[in-house]
Design an enzyme around this catalytic site. Structure first.
Site, PDB file in Angstrom:
ATOM      1  N   VAL A  56     -16.783  28.297 -22.323  1.00 13.84           N
ATOM      2  CA  VAL A  56     -17.827  29.264 -21.953  1.00 13.84           C
ATOM      3  C   VAL A  56     -19.121  28.453 -21.887  1.00 13.84           C
ATOM      4  O   VAL A  56     -19.623  28.010 -22.911  1.00 13.84           O
ATOM      5  CB  VAL A  56     -17.920  30.407 -22.982  1.00 13.84           C
ATOM      6  CG1 VAL A  56     -19.154  31.273 -22.718  1.00 13.84           C
ATOM      7  CG2 VAL A  56     -16.653  31.249 -22.944  1.00 13.84           C
ATOM      8  N   PRO A  57     -19.638  28.221 -20.654  1.00 16.64           N
ATOM      9  CA  PRO A  57     -20.591  27.123 -20.450  1.00 16.64           C
ATOM     10  C   PRO A  57     -22.032  27.433 -20.863  1.00 16.64           C
ATOM     11  O   PRO A  57     -22.913  27.504 -20.015  1.00 16.64           O
ATOM     12  CB  PRO A  57     -20.484  26.860 -18.953  1.00 16.64           C
ATOM     13  CG  PRO A  57     -20.133  28.193 -18.377  1.00 16.64           C
ATOM     14  CD  PRO A  57     -19.274  28.891 -19.398  1.00 16.64           C
ATOM     15  N   CYS A  58     -22.268  27.529 -22.153  1.00 18.52           N
ATOM     16  CA  CYS A  58     -23.635  27.752 -22.626  1.00 18.52           C
ATOM     17  C   CYS A  58     -24.492  26.503 -22.408  1.00 18.52           C
ATOM     18  O   CYS A  58     -25.721  26.578 -22.463  1.00 18.52           O
ATOM     19  CB  CYS A  58     -23.652  28.171 -24.087  1.00 18.52           C
ATOM     20  SG  CYS A  58     -22.894  26.999 -25.208  1.00 18.52           S
ATOM     21  N   HIS A  59     -23.838  25.372 -22.118  1.00 15.96           N
ATOM     22  CA  HIS A  59     -24.613  24.146 -21.851  1.00 15.96           C
ATOM     23  C   HIS A  59     -25.348  24.240 -20.516  1.00 15.96           C
ATOM     24  O   HIS A  59     -26.213  23.412 -20.231  1.00 15.96           O
ATOM     25  CB  HIS A  59     -23.693  22.917 -21.866  1.00 15.96           C
ATOM     26  CG  HIS A  59     -22.564  22.975 -20.878  1.00 15.96           C
ATOM     27  ND1 HIS A  59     -21.360  23.581 -21.162  1.00 15.96           N
ATOM     28  CD2 HIS A  59     -22.464  22.524 -19.599  1.00 15.96           C
ATOM     29  CE1 HIS A  59     -20.559  23.489 -20.112  1.00 15.96           C
ATOM     30  NE2 HIS A  59     -21.196  22.855 -19.141  1.00 15.96           N
ATOM     31  N   ARG A  60     -25.026  25.240 -19.704  1.00 15.74           N
ATOM     32  CA  ARG A  60     -25.715  25.390 -18.400  1.00 15.74           C
ATOM     33  C   ARG A  60     -26.982  26.228 -18.517  1.00 15.74           C
ATOM     34  O   ARG A  60     -27.591  26.572 -17.504  1.00 15.74           O
ATOM     35  CB  ARG A  60     -24.759  26.012 -17.369  1.00 15.74           C
ATOM     36  CG  ARG A  60     -23.598  25.068 -17.022  1.00 15.74           C
ATOM     37  CD  ARG A  60     -22.598  25.685 -16.050  1.00 15.74           C
ATOM     38  NE  ARG A  60     -21.355  24.925 -16.064  1.00 15.74           N
ATOM     39  CZ  ARG A  60     -20.157  25.427 -15.768  1.00 15.74           C
ATOM     40  NH1 ARG A  60     -20.046  26.691 -15.418  1.00 15.74           N
ATOM     41  NH2 ARG A  60     -19.084  24.658 -15.825  1.00 15.74           N
TER      42      ARG A  60
END
Lengths: 206, 166
Positions: free
Chosen positions: A174-178
């Site tokens: 779940v790409p919270c790094h984006r």
């Protein structure tokens, strides 16, 4: 008396009989299979070496439930899972095979979307709403915390979006790094800013 | 608030002890492995309800006793003569390769002594609890343990134990 020195103490001999490691491994695998088959395996986990360190991957019967960075302390993460999801937790890599394969492809730059069943039971309310929105941010692109807040219909909740990202139980997948600050700054990251940079560079290069 | 350890920790900490207990009680390595597996599956099923103050090793050893009895019963049922031998399960080829002469000496003990020695010296159970498992009094269990240990001492001094280390 001299014979006594050579007389083995049976109780010491008994407890010191080595158990072959191969036997214990085989028995452990049998337990993994049996526990999953009879439905008593609350959480299966494994670990994976990646460019951002060793990741712990954990899954319930419903899907991937937790991805944890080494800096989160894997022992503590497992203790927390025991507390919240049930103590019947085993190192049982079989259930994690699809997740391991897709993460390997992702870090090799050959996968841009994850296609895995996710168990989101570790998140509730607004945090969960934000985390469910995150896979909508495309691979290789980013959004600001305030843009995410607007997207989920709570434009004032920028800080709460930050908290939702910081407490994401499924980082990378779940790409919270984006999600970045409005001025382009990295903001924070559960895996550390270096890991966040590595992921963003990986996606920019692909 | 107390919380339970992940079950994996129990397997790591107590797996070898339970294996030695099963191996001593059952004599046949493949039977011991069956009993070990049954023990940990049953333990896993019951684990959420185990009081946090319980002695985990003693709990596992008492389950292992029941599972070992089950394995012996199953073997007795399976021992009916048949015209065609059933296919042995895959794990039957399990390892006598690392077998210790200690197990042969334990296997030669009368069943009751073998059980008491396993539960007392390998499983660490008190005689009171062994008496509850096997029937009889704690004193009788203590005597059986002493007799079993004496027999083991005799058997092991006449065995070439050096061979184990070579």
């Amino acid at each position: 008396m001299s014979t006594d020195q050579h007389t083995p103490r049976p109780e010491a001999l008994l407890t010191s009989v080595p158990v072959p490691g191969s036997t214990l491994e085989r028995l452990h695998r049998r337990l993994e299979d049996a526990a999953a088959a009879v439905g008593v395996l609350d959480v299966a986990y494994t670990t994976l070496e990646t460019p951002v360190g060793t990741l712990l991957l954990a899954a319930t019967e419903r899907g991937l439930v937790r991805v944890a960075y080494a800096r989160e302390d894997h022992e503590k993460v497992l203790a927390d899972l025991a507390d919240r999801l049930g103590p019947r937790i085993l190192h049982a890599p079989a259930r994690l095979e699809p997740a391991v394969e897709q993460l390997r492809e992702y870090f090799a730059g050959t996968r841009t979307r994850f296609d895995l069943p996710l168990d989101r039971s570790l998140s509730r309310g607004f945090r969960r709403l934000v985390q469910e929105h995150l896979p909508g941010i495309d691979y290789g692109s980013t959004q600001s915390y305030s843009a995410v807040a607007r997207s989920v219909g709570r434009p004032q909740a920028v800080r709460a979006v930050g908290t939702a990202c910081a407490t994401n139980p499924l980082p990378v997948v779940v790409p919270c790094h984006r999600v970045l600050r409005g001025d382009g700054g990295l903001g924070g990251y559960i895996g550390g800013l270096e890991a966040k940079s590595v992921l963003l560079e990986l996606e920019a290069a692909a | 608030m107390t919380t339970k350890q992940p079950f994996e920790t129990l397997v790591t900490q107590h797996g070898p002890v339970v294996w030695r207990v099963c191996r001593a009680v059952l004599s046949i390595p493949a039977d011991a492995e069956d009993a070990w597996s049954e023990t940990f599956v049953a333990a896993m099923r019951a684990y959420p309800g185990l009081p946090d103050t319980a002695n985990v090793q003693a709990w596992l050893v008492t389950i292992a006793h029941r599972k070992a009895v089950d394995v012996v019963r199953a073997r007795a049922r399976a021992a009916v003569p048949v015209a065609v031998l059933p296919e042995p399960p895959a794990h039957r080829d399990a390892t006598p390769e690392h077998d210790s002469p200690v197990w042969a000496a334990v296997a030669a003990l009368p069943p009751r002594q073998r059980h008491v020695v396993a539960y007392r010296y390998l499983g660490g159970l008190p005689y009171r609890q062994i008496a509850e498992l096997l029937g009889g009094t704690p004193e009788a269990a203590r005597r059986a343990a002493a007799d079993g240990l004496a027999a083991l001492r005799r058997a092991l001094t006449t065995t070439d134990l050096e061979g184990e280390d070579r």
